[in-house]
Design an enzyme around this catalytic site. Structure first.
Site, PDB file in Angstrom:
ATOM      1  CB  CYS A   1      -1.067  -0.065   1.356  1.00  0.00           C
ATOM      2  SG  CYS A   1      -2.037  -1.432   1.211  1.00  0.00           S
TER       3      CYS A   1
ATOM      4  CG  HIS B   1      -6.135   2.021  -0.253  1.00  0.00           C
ATOM      5  ND1 HIS B   1      -4.916   2.576  -0.826  1.00  0.00           N
ATOM      6  CD2 HIS B   1      -5.666   0.961   0.451  1.00  0.00           C
ATOM      7  CE1 HIS B   1      -3.956   1.806  -0.302  1.00  0.00           C
ATOM      8  NE2 HIS B   1      -4.379   1.080   0.639  1.00  0.00           N
TER       9      HIS B   1
END
Lengths: 388, 144
Positions: free
Chosen positions: A86, A336
């Protein structure tokens, strides 16, 4: 070391997109070039592309070269992909920063891109298991939500943090996203909606979690001299830090409410910039789950350990408070798209520090922070300022 | 054309395929073992390929207790990857001072508590592509 600044930024529409991987690259790349009329693709010397799982979701690797061709860039100094789960986007920014600071390049684009809803969000859920240890964790079906749920359980038990305080992070970030036309969600959310949304992993409910999102973002980094020639409002990189506590859950701090790697990464960035948490006007923090934003307040030094719940409840992380956290809507409101997230955070700081953020402008923003993480054990912090 | 998503989510456990095969062989026999470094005596969890303290790769396999206590847990109700059933109790179990990541099988999700005693309950999963049996170190709530 050479000074380094952001001179351009652009973001695609985030969401469940009817768009290909390349479409997303085009959208963010064009938006970035549109923000920087003095730069055309042929001027860019390097490209770093942050992307986590195109091998399955786009059935494509070799993506830095694919993106360079799509963007019309012919790299002469730097061409690379960063895969760091991430935090891939911010890790890419650090590479470009280091190349420019070292004098190896003067103008580099960093682009983050992810196409996750392909053919459906289930593919992304399956792939999220690749971000934890296959043999010791993912073989049991572990993905991100239970990891952060363990931190939430511990924070609630140790400090009395309430479900309502967790929900207030969701309310704030969904509300901020209503002022961001590129956000995945733009309708906002009430406290009741968050508290009544379905349980994902106890105690984290749906509206306390970031969604599965397609999107891309791009920024242009330039050496000091080139930056001043291109714009009278460069956004300077003032500090950076990255730290790893551990990879497997059982290697991390025994108390999951403590994230020492974030404290270390932030400390390094603050020292480099010669500033402290009280100097930060806005922070783009990695709210993959509401608990992550609360723990980030503490480890970044915005409040003391254990006081994040009351901090958000008192509005101290919102407009009019101590520091505006996640003005674009964060990962919870914007979505995201893994590799794109860190770059989109930098793009938000870019428009905020130039006073170009429109309805979500943080008044007189001079110092911005971004926090991007890869699980609970690894963190990257950047500090950007109006002044070099 | 149907979307092709066959992928093996489980580890390679046989002697031909992993340095850690002794761990899995013992697990199939109901024992939880790990590596102890013959160089410096440090016991690791999970088992390791070489010792990060002294860089020796001479190990002996030692037994850990078959019971432990729940250090932390969460119940995932939705959003599990394909092939994994909800609700699923993910837990960190303390065993002989080591933290072991696992799932609690057969537990009432509403009745799990931090500090609760749990016992090793090796979980048989799909055989590997050569037909070798495979096990994961799962736990269950211990009998009182």
């Amino acid at each position: 070391m050479n000074e380094v600044a952001l001179v351009g930024a652009g973001v695609s529409k985030f969401g469940v997109r009817k768009a290909t991987y390349r479409d997303l690259i085009w959208e963010a790349g064009k938006a970035c070039f549109d923000s920087t009329p003095g730069v055309r693709p042929g001027d860019v010397e390097g490209l770093v592309v942050g992307s986590v799982m195109p091998e399955r979701t786009a059935f494509q690797s070799h993506i830095a070269s694919l993106a360079a061709e799509a963007l019309g860039i012919r790299p002469s100094a730097l061409s690379a992909r960063t895969e760091h789960m991430c935090a891939s986007g911010t890790v890419g920014i650090r590479y470009a920063y280091a190349f420019i600071a070292a004098g190896l390049a003067d103008l580099v684009m960093v682009l983050g891109v992810e196409k996750l809803n392909q053919p459906s969000g289930d593919e992304a859920i399956l792939n999220m298991g690749t971000g934890v240890d296959r043999e010791w964790e993912a073989a049991f079906g572990l993905t991100a939500p239970p990891c952060f749920a363990l931190a939430a359980q511990r924070h609630m038990a140790a400090y009395g943090t309430s479900e309502e305080q967790l929900a207030l992070v969701g309310v704030k970030n969904h509300t901020h996203a209503t002022k961001n036309p590129n956000a995945h969600f733009t309708r906002g959310a009430t406290l009741d909606q968050v508290l009544c949304s379905r349980m994902i992993s106890t105690p984290l409910r749906l509206y306390m979690c970031s969604p599965i999102t397609d999107g891309a973002a791009a920024v242009l980094l330039a050496s000091g001299e080139r930056a001043r020639a291109l714009t009278d409002r460069p956004v300077w990189i003032r500090g950076t830090g990255q730290a790893l506590d551990g990879f497997q859950l059982t290697s991390l701090h025994e108390d999951y409410a403590h994230w020492p790697a974030l404290r270390r990464a932030a400390g390094a960035a603050y020292r480099m910039a010669g500033v402290g948490p009280a100097d930060v006007d806005l922070a783009e923090v990695h709210d993959c789950f509401a608990i992550a934003e609360l723990i980030a307040y503490e480890e970044l030094g915005f409040c003391k350990k254990g006081e994040a719940g009351p901090f958000v409840a008192a509005g101290r992380s919102d407009y009019g408070g101590d520091v505006v956290v996640n003005p674009r809507g964060g990962l919870i409101g914007c979505g995201h798209p893994l590799g794109a997230t860190g770059v989109a955070q930098a793009a938000e700081v870019f428009v905020q520090l130039r006073g170009e953020a429109g309805a979500r402008q943080v008044p007189d923003a001079a110092l911005g922070l971004t926090h991007n993480n890869s699980g609970m054990g690894e963190h990257v912090v950047m500090l950007y300022g109006r002044e070099a | 054309m149907s979307y092709f998503r066959a992928i093996d989510p489980f580890p390679l456990e046989s002697a031909e395929q992993t340095k850690l095969h002794e761990f899995y062989r013992h697990l199939g026999e109901g024992r939880l073992v790990t590596t102890r470094c013959a160089g410096c005596g440090a016991t690791a969890w999970p088992p390791r390929g070489f010792c990060p303290a002294c860089v020796s790769d001479r190990f002996e396999w030692v037994d850990l207790a078959r019971e432990g206590t729940v250090h932390a847990f969460t119940v995932q109700e939705t959003g599990l990857p394909a092939g994994f059933e909800a609700p699923r109790v993910f837990a960190i179990v303390k065993v002989d001072g080591h933290r072991v990541f696992t799932i609690l099988t057969g537990a009432d999700p509403g009745a799990v508590r931090v500090g609760q005693r749990v016992a090793l309950a090796p979980l048989r999963v799909a055989d590997d592509p050569t037909g070798h049996p495979r096990w994961l170190p799962a736990f269950r709530v211990a009998s009182p």
